[in-house]
Write a protein that holds these residues in place. Sequence first.
Motif, PDB file in Angstrom:
ATOM      1  N   SER A  27       0.830  -1.215   0.000  1.00 46.77           N
ATOM      2  CA  SER A  27       0.000   0.000   0.000  1.00 46.77           C
ATOM      3  C   SER A  27       0.859   1.258   0.000  1.00 46.77           C
ATOM      4  CB  SER A  27      -0.928   0.010   1.217  1.00 46.77           C
ATOM      5  OG  SER A  27      -1.806  -1.087   1.138  1.00 46.77           O
ATOM      6  N   CYS A  28       2.046   1.180   0.636  1.00 45.24           N
ATOM      7  CA  CYS A  28       2.956   2.333   0.634  1.00 45.24           C
ATOM      8  C   CYS A  28       3.328   2.676  -0.800  1.00 45.24           C
ATOM      9  CB  CYS A  28       4.227   2.020   1.419  1.00 45.24           C
ATOM     10  SG  CYS A  28       3.942   1.600   3.144  1.00 45.24           S
ATOM     11  N   ARG A  29       3.606   1.637  -1.570  1.00 45.57           N
ATOM     12  CA  ARG A  29       4.014   1.846  -2.966  1.00 45.57           C
ATOM     13  C   ARG A  29       2.911   2.496  -3.770  1.00 45.57           C
ATOM     14  NH1 ARG A  29       8.259  -2.730  -4.228  1.00 45.57           N
ATOM     15  NH2 ARG A  29       8.336  -1.706  -6.215  1.00 45.57           N
ATOM     16  N   LYS A  30       1.677   2.244  -3.350  1.00 43.66           N
ATOM     17  CA  LYS A  30       0.553   2.864  -4.050  1.00 43.66           C
ATOM     18  C   LYS A  30       0.386   4.318  -3.619  1.00 43.66           C
ATOM     19  CE  LYS A  30      -1.948  -1.183  -5.305  1.00 43.66           C
ATOM     20  NZ  LYS A  30      -1.039  -1.503  -6.388  1.00 43.66           N
ATOM     21  N   GLU A  31       0.706   4.599  -2.355  1.00 39.94           N
ATOM     22  CA  GLU A  31       0.464   5.953  -1.835  1.00 39.94           C
ATOM     23  C   GLU A  31       1.573   6.944  -2.196  1.00 39.94           C
ATOM     24  OE1 GLU A  31      -2.425   4.915   1.949  1.00 39.94           O
ATOM     25  OE2 GLU A  31      -0.706   6.225   2.257  1.00 39.94           O
ATOM     26  N   ILE A  32       2.795   6.460  -2.318  1.00 41.32           N
ATOM     27  CA  ILE A  32       3.920   7.379  -2.565  1.00 41.32           C
ATOM     28  C   ILE A  32       3.710   8.232  -3.838  1.00 41.32           C
ATOM     29  CG2 ILE A  32       6.405   7.512  -3.079  1.00 41.32           C
ATOM     30  CD1 ILE A  32       6.695   5.043  -1.155  1.00 41.32           C
ATOM     31  N   PRO A  33       3.314   7.634  -4.967  1.00 37.23           N
ATOM     32  CA  PRO A  33       3.086   8.473  -6.156  1.00 37.23           C
ATOM     33  C   PRO A  33       1.980   9.515  -5.947  1.00 37.23           C
ATOM     34  CG  PRO A  33       3.154   6.147  -6.747  1.00 37.23           C
ATOM     35  CD  PRO A  33       3.125   6.211  -5.253  1.00 37.23           C
ATOM     36  N   GLU A  75      14.614   3.926  -7.702  1.00 34.55           N
ATOM     37  CA  GLU A  75      13.706   3.310  -8.678  1.00 34.55           C
ATOM     38  C   GLU A  75      12.445   4.178  -8.824  1.00 34.55           C
ATOM     39  OE1 GLU A  75      12.379  -0.648  -7.423  1.00 34.55           O
ATOM     40  OE2 GLU A  75      10.531  -0.305  -8.553  1.00 34.55           O
ATOM     41  N   LEU A  76      11.915   4.625  -7.694  1.00 36.36           N
ATOM     42  CA  LEU A  76      10.704   5.456  -7.727  1.00 36.36           C
ATOM     43  C   LEU A  76      10.986   6.825  -8.365  1.00 36.36           C
ATOM     44  CD1 LEU A  76       9.064   4.784  -4.226  1.00 36.36           C
ATOM     45  CD2 LEU A  76       8.346   3.894  -6.440  1.00 36.36           C
ATOM     46  N   ARG A  77      12.135   7.397  -8.002  1.00 32.33           N
ATOM     47  CA  ARG A  77      12.475   8.724  -8.552  1.00 32.33           C
ATOM     48  C   ARG A  77      12.631   8.644 -10.067  1.00 32.33           C
ATOM     49  NH1 ARG A  77      13.219  12.213  -4.329  1.00 32.33           N
ATOM     50  NH2 ARG A  77      14.009  11.270  -2.406  1.00 32.33           N
ATOM     51  N   ALA A  78      13.213   7.521 -10.529  1.00 28.71           N
ATOM     52  CA  ALA A  78      13.407   7.343 -11.976  1.00 28.71           C
ATOM     53  C   ALA A  78      12.066   7.299 -12.708  1.00 28.71           C
ATOM     54  CB  ALA A  78      14.192   6.067 -12.237  1.00 28.71           C
ATOM     55  N   LYS A  79      11.039   6.814 -11.977  1.00 28.94           N
ATOM     56  CA  LYS A  79       9.707   6.725 -12.594  1.00 28.94           C
ATOM     57  C   LYS A  79       8.855   7.961 -12.301  1.00 28.94           C
ATOM     58  CE  LYS A  79       8.677   2.553 -10.817  1.00 28.94           C
ATOM     59  NZ  LYS A  79       7.985   1.285 -10.562  1.00 28.94           N
ATOM     60  N   ASN A  80       9.499   8.992 -11.743  1.00 25.50           N
ATOM     61  CA  ASN A  80       8.772  10.205 -11.325  1.00 25.50           C
ATOM     62  C   ASN A  80       7.659   9.893 -10.334  1.00 25.50           C
ATOM     63  OD1 ASN A  80      10.207  12.184 -12.733  1.00 25.50           O
ATOM     64  ND2 ASN A  80       9.143  11.610 -14.633  1.00 25.50           N
ATOM     65  N   ALA A  81       7.847   8.850  -9.547  1.00 23.69           N
ATOM     66  CA  ALA A  81       6.824   8.470  -8.578  1.00 23.69           C
ATOM     67  C   ALA A  81       7.170   8.959  -7.170  1.00 23.69           C
ATOM     68  CB  ALA A  81       6.661   6.951  -8.570  1.00 23.69           C
ATOM     69  N   LEU A  82       8.363   9.542  -7.041  1.00 22.83           N
ATOM     70  CA  LEU A  82       8.802  10.060  -5.738  1.00 22.83           C
ATOM     71  C   LEU A  82       9.535  11.384  -5.969  1.00 22.83           C
ATOM     72  CD1 LEU A  82       9.488   9.795  -2.668  1.00 22.83           C
ATOM     73  CD2 LEU A  82      11.461   8.426  -3.340  1.00 22.83           C
TER      74      LEU A  82
END
Lengths: 156, 69, 368
Positions: free
Chosen positions: A52-58, A92-99
């Motif tokens: 769920s964290c992975r869903k909320e971060i973006p 990984e998240l920053r690379a996807k613009n998700a963080l």
Amino acid sequence: MKSLIFALTLLAGLPAYAFKAGDPVDAVSLAKLDIDGGKVVVLDFFAEWCGSCRKEIPLISTLNTRTDPSKVEVVGVDVNESATAADAFQNELRAKNALNFRVVNDPKQELVAKFRPLGFPALYVIKDGKVASMHIGAVADIDKVIERELKALGAL
Amino acid sequence: MKPGVAVLLVLGLSACQSVMPWQKAALAQDTMKPAGPVAALSKLDLHVYTSKEAVKGGTGIGGGGCGCN
Amino acid sequence: MHKPTLMLALAGGMALSAGAVNAEDKLSVQTMRYREDDQRMDIDYITFGLEKDFGTDYSLKLDYGYDAISGATPVWKPHPTQVGEFVESRQTLAKEIRRAASGALTLRDKARNEYTVGGAYSDELDFKSAEISAAVIFWHDELHNRSYNAGIGVQDNTAIATPFTNNARDADSRAYNVQLGVTEVLDATSTLEATLFGGRESGYLSNHYLKIVRLQDDGSKLLVGDSRPDRRNSAGFTLRWIRAWQPTFTSNLWYRYYHDSWGINAHTVESKLYWDATAWLRVNPVYRWQWQDRANFYRAYNGQPNMFATTGYGSNDARLGRFTVQTAQLNLEFRPLKQHSINVGYSHYWQSNGFAADWITAGYIWKF
């Protein structure tokens, strides 16, 4: 009766939130988080293994683009016990613009143990060094929920 | 109430050992899932077992199952 | 796999264990080639699966499977020369196709309790089955260290009449299944799950291909259809203990006790180990052992006596016999890239009555 009181004390000793809405956050934690006292802070505890964290971060990152940086700061706390794994996950998240917000690694889990959230993800809104609100466990459309709260606090 | 009974009562009400939410990294691993990381493999095995043996049940309730007989 | 008498693979698609939102959505394809040792039956199977989360509160799971079955099953046939005598023979099956589809939707509430509804359908030339099911998971405590689960499934089956079946008309049966369980987090690296399960089947539960020989009072022999009670109640319990000994080494041990009103008792033990040998290779040996007692109306083809009286239930279906059965399996999962995984596996399966089979699996999972 004495034993019952003892038992209830034991029960009281069971896990409880360290902070609830209205409680001041301890100075050590605030310092570790490097929080600017003048801003409203959205504090997001997460870990790679928490789905769920992975869903909320973006969503929180999207919210971060809609706030005024002079009034609101979003800070993440990665509780992964391996700082290397934590960095890899964040990259990984920053690379996807998700963080897109600042993250403090908490590999020894000292910060999270101070806050003692009883669920994950754990999100706190902090104003003037006090907990204004908290959201424990997965929340649908968390960005909109926090946005409403920031508006109510006059920070948006 | 005897102290032991009261303590047992309280311990019984709580979980075995309180694992805090941030301590669940190992528990969240895909290998900790009952059907394992590749759940479809268990289904393929069940496909054989249910058609070659007389025993069934205890492996979850249908719905997402293979629907095989 | 074309065995009307052994309905229901309650395949645990709706895993009744402490659920969680997946980190990723998944698309998977799995294939299996199954061969019986004496070339009795060959099955090629392919299944496609999709797991998709919608936000944090909804998860959808869809599966579609397709099998091609060919081979033969043992049957009694009239003796080629002696009138009124019967011998064990084989009935060759035409290549048959079976299609199966299923889906399940899960909703989570604020306390993260889960509510799942599911449906499944499968059909083939001589058999079809439809099932609906519902399951819930409730958390006992705020820390989510204990959960309770309950599930119920109802399945309607039809043994479709063909020129080769015992029945000239379709025959129906219905099965109800319930499961109640509790999952406990023992510590930061282990969980224990205990479940009670029960089933109730009614209707036509015989095998519509198999025949038995009834010995008449006058000494003559009569070939008739396999005949089983039209009701079967079953119950049992399971225990599952999973432990991560190391971040790279996990064991999963399972025990099941089963009992039913046909007199069948069984004990099943399964052990799965997962070892991450490298960052991209996971090794997964599996060993399963089961002992089952026979149904009280079963007689083996090659046993004495192997025929039945003029009345009463009777079956020569080896699956209702007494035997121990073992499976040895080795699966390898390759994860060269984080979002892609490839799995291959080999299984050997052998029953103490001489029956044996092997199967290989190969699959691909894309996480997105």
